[in-house]
Design an enzyme around this catalytic site. Sequence first.
Site, mmCIF file in Angstrom:
data_model
loop_
_atom_site.group_PDB
_atom_site.id
_atom_site.type_symbol
_atom_site.label_atom_id
_atom_site.label_comp_id
_atom_site.label_asym_id
_atom_site.label_seq_id
_atom_site.Cartn_x
_atom_site.Cartn_y
_atom_site.Cartn_z
ATOM 1 N N CYS A 70 31.376 11.449 21.918
ATOM 2 C CA CYS A 70 30.811 10.633 23.001
ATOM 3 C C CYS A 70 31.192 11.141 24.396
ATOM 4 C CB CYS A 70 31.182 9.165 22.836
ATOM 5 S SG CYS A 70 32.957 8.802 22.977
ATOM 6 N N HIS A 123 34.880 4.525 23.421
ATOM 7 C CA HIS A 123 33.514 5.048 23.322
ATOM 8 C C HIS A 123 32.827 4.912 24.674
ATOM 9 C CE1 HIS A 123 30.029 6.472 21.139
ATOM 10 N NE2 HIS A 123 29.298 5.556 21.749
ATOM 11 N N HIS A 135 23.933 7.949 23.845
ATOM 12 C CA HIS A 135 25.304 8.319 23.504
ATOM 13 C C HIS A 135 25.326 9.129 22.210
ATOM 14 C CE1 HIS A 135 25.845 4.869 20.466
ATOM 15 N NE2 HIS A 135 24.587 4.839 20.863
#
Length: 173
Positions: A70, A123, A135
């Site tokens: 990510c 994240h 993402h």
Amino acid sequence: NVQAPLDSEASPETAGAAAETQADDDQPTATSIATQNITDLRKALLAAAMSLRDIRYVRGGHNPSTGFDCSGFVRYVFAHAVGMQLPTNSAAQFLAGLKVKRADMKPGDLVFFRTSGKHRVSHVGIYISDGRFIHSPTTGKSVEISSLETGYWAKRFVGAKRPEAMAMAAHNG
């Protein structure tokens, strides 16, 4: 310089072209230039991010040839689209940005989540619009668009941040 007539019936395209041909002392204001620049930055970021859809997730990955995690995805997009260097992991990216209220999120803002426990940001994605973000989610998946409203992401959403250089560009506009 050729000075084009400006009349009230000019289309936005004609008016823009006419404004560009006016004398130097009649240039667009710094505010309008900065606003256009931040809009262009946001468009460039999203175009770069969208071009990387379907690149697979790889833990620690930070380029399209090997895959992304990510934060590697976010870092790559910002570096290659607008030349902006971001910290290397999602927790550090969260600390580096300026807080943005959910209602004030704009395309290119970073959205953060707690996906591994209650206390640590783990994240990050790039906000698109209308509650959607792009993402690199997890092993076995690829760069994709998800919704902040989806149960999994809604429950883990921590907040949004605007990278400082983006905030400065927007503030100057």
